[in-house]
Design a protein around this motif. Structure first.
Motif, PDB file in Angstrom:
ATOM      1  N   TRP A  26       0.858  -1.193   0.000  1.00  0.00           N
ATOM      2  CA  TRP A  26       0.000   0.000   0.000  1.00  0.00           C
ATOM      3  C   TRP A  26       0.890   1.237   0.000  1.00  0.00           C
ATOM      4  O   TRP A  26       1.724   1.425   0.885  1.00  0.00           O
ATOM      5  N   TYR A  27       0.709   2.086  -0.988  1.00  0.00           N
ATOM      6  CA  TYR A  27       1.518   3.305  -1.057  1.00  0.00           C
ATOM      7  C   TYR A  27       0.837   4.325  -1.966  1.00  0.00           C
ATOM      8  O   TYR A  27      -0.138   4.029  -2.670  1.00  0.00           O
ATOM      9  N   ASN A  58       6.520   8.152   0.682  1.00  0.00           N
ATOM     10  CA  ASN A  58       5.469   7.167   0.908  1.00  0.00           C
ATOM     11  C   ASN A  58       5.811   5.818   0.284  1.00  0.00           C
ATOM     12  O   ASN A  58       5.518   4.767   0.857  1.00  0.00           O
ATOM     13  N   TYR A  59       6.445   5.820  -0.884  1.00  0.00           N
ATOM     14  CA  TYR A  59       6.797   4.541  -1.520  1.00  0.00           C
ATOM     15  C   TYR A  59       8.258   4.150  -1.285  1.00  0.00           C
ATOM     16  O   TYR A  59       8.715   3.105  -1.758  1.00  0.00           O
ATOM     17  N   HIS A  79       9.807   3.017   1.354  1.00  0.00           N
ATOM     18  CA  HIS A  79      10.008   1.728   2.032  1.00  0.00           C
ATOM     19  C   HIS A  79      10.032   0.583   1.038  1.00  0.00           C
ATOM     20  O   HIS A  79      10.874  -0.329   1.133  1.00  0.00           O
ATOM     21  N   TRP A  80       9.126   0.608   0.064  1.00  0.00           N
ATOM     22  CA  TRP A  80       8.982  -0.500  -0.874  1.00  0.00           C
ATOM     23  C   TRP A  80      10.182  -0.583  -1.814  1.00  0.00           C
ATOM     24  O   TRP A  80      10.708  -1.685  -2.067  1.00  0.00           O
ATOM     25  N   THR A  81      10.635   0.551  -2.319  1.00  0.00           N
ATOM     26  CA  THR A  81      11.789   0.530  -3.217  1.00  0.00           C
ATOM     27  C   THR A  81      13.072   0.199  -2.460  1.00  0.00           C
ATOM     28  O   THR A  81      13.915  -0.543  -2.966  1.00  0.00           O
ATOM     29  N   ASP A  82      13.223   0.719  -1.243  1.00  0.00           N
ATOM     30  CA  ASP A  82      14.409   0.395  -0.443  1.00  0.00           C
ATOM     31  C   ASP A  82      14.440  -1.086  -0.094  1.00  0.00           C
ATOM     32  O   ASP A  82      15.506  -1.716  -0.071  1.00  0.00           O
ATOM     33  N   SER A  83      13.267  -1.646   0.210  1.00  0.00           N
ATOM     34  CA  SER A  83      13.181  -3.068   0.541  1.00  0.00           C
ATOM     35  C   SER A  83      13.617  -3.930  -0.646  1.00  0.00           C
ATOM     36  O   SER A  83      14.342  -4.918  -0.477  1.00  0.00           O
ATOM     37  N   LEU A  84      13.196  -3.544  -1.842  1.00  0.00           N
ATOM     38  CA  LEU A  84      13.600  -4.280  -3.045  1.00  0.00           C
ATOM     39  C   LEU A  84      15.097  -4.131  -3.305  1.00  0.00           C
ATOM     40  O   LEU A  84      15.771  -5.100  -3.659  1.00  0.00           O
TER      41      LEU A  84
END
Length: 326
Positions: free
Chosen positions: A117-118, A125-126, A128-133
């Motif tokens: 969810w972003y 806001n997004y 976290h998702w790109t850093d996680s990848l």
């Protein structure tokens, strides 16, 4: 005439003396005598000779015990192979049916959640998702992060399988638009989700490589894809195929077009997994090109091979996650 003690009387006197009530000692003095008794020169009720004997006994006892444990552990480790588990496939707890995983995953505080969810218009806001990848894909980008990677890499294809002891490369640098430089397309509200099949030592997939012999429950668009590959490719596409669909009719309507990079599945030349130095699991980047915004979309991805069973309850052969883009 003086009375002489008989042996019986001596025994009675000794008995009475043994069972006689001990002299009453003040508590303070009794406590003092516990630490040091000047009468018999004892410490904590034991003389120096007694402490020496018991010290020697327990030193020998625990020394022998430690030696026995060390010998048993040494003998046990002689039966283990650092690169091969003792129990594999049907004999192991993992079994023979691999699970499917996805990245990126929600933050640790929402560890049980499967919702991505972003808001695509806000970097923070997004992020976290790109850093996680980026963190997850680090070992695929930097050879030094995996021991031996770069030293025994073989450029595999369907006609060239890796020699014994070598592993196939997973080159993710050209997987546009699912690259770090492109923020994995999250800023365009068309995110990439990476799929990975769990590793099972020695497991060999049984491929669906004949378009005329596909299961009835396989998605039609995947059947068409396999048929097209069969026409255009000269060699057999020994591949664990992948499909990602909306779970419900409404989800299928909102999910939009889906692209698979570099191909729609995990190439068979990465298998079997034998824990070779530098081995990296193959990946599939799933690019959701135009998902409906503002609505939770339930997505189920499946891996397809003859010896992969799908079970939502036990989470084998498939993976579920939700996508919500504000």
């Amino acid at each position: 005439m003086q009375h002489q003690h008989t042996e019986a009387e001596d025994a009675i006197d000794a008995f009475q003396k043994y069972y006689a009530r001990p002299p009453v000692i003040a508590k303070k003095k009794a406590l003092k005598n516990l630490f040091w008794n000047p009468t018999d020169k004892s410490v904590f009720g034991r003389t120096a000779e007694s402490w020496t004997k018991i010290g020697i006994f327990y030193t020998v006892f625990y020394g022998v015990l430690a030696a026995l444990v060390a010998i048993c552990m040494w003998a046990f480790f002689q039966t283990l192979d650092p690169r091969r588990p003792k129990w594999t496939l049907e004999s192991s707890l993992i079994g023979t049916n691999p699970g499917l995983g996805f990245r990126p995953q929600p933050p640790e505080e929402n560890i049980e959640s499967t919702l991505i969810w972003y808001k695509g218009t806000e970097y923070e806001n997004y992020k976290h998702w790109t850093d996680s990848l980026t963190e997850f894909l680090g070992v695929y980008k930097t050879p030094g992060m995996t021991a031996g990677k770069g030293q025994n890499i073989f450029n595999c294809n369907y006609n060239q399988l890796p020699p014994l002891g070598q592993v196939c490369d997973v080159d993710i640098k050209s997987w546009e638009p699912c690259t770090h430089e492109n923020n994995y397309s999250y800023h365009k509200s068309s995110p990439c989700v990476f799929l990975k099949l769990n590793k099972i030592f020695g497991w060999i997939p049984e491929f669906y490589n004949n378009s005329k012999d596909l299961p009835s429950n396989m998605p039609n668009n995947l059947k068409e894809y396999i048929a097209d590959m069969e026409k255009t490719q000269k060699e057999k596409m020994n591949t664990i195929w992948v499909s990602c669909e909306g779970e419900n009719p409404s989800d299928q309507e909102y999910i939009g077009p889906v692209d698979y990079i570099p191909i729609r599945g995990f190439p068979g030349y990465y298998y079997p997994y034998l824990n070779s130095e530098g081995y990296l699991s193959p990946l599939v980047a799933v690019h959701f090109q135009r998902p409906k915004r503002g609505i939770i979309i339930n997505i189920e991805c499946k891996a397809w091979a003859r010896n992969i069973i799908h079970d939502r309850k036990d989470r084998i052969g498939s993976v579920h996650f939700e996508l919500l883009i504000d």
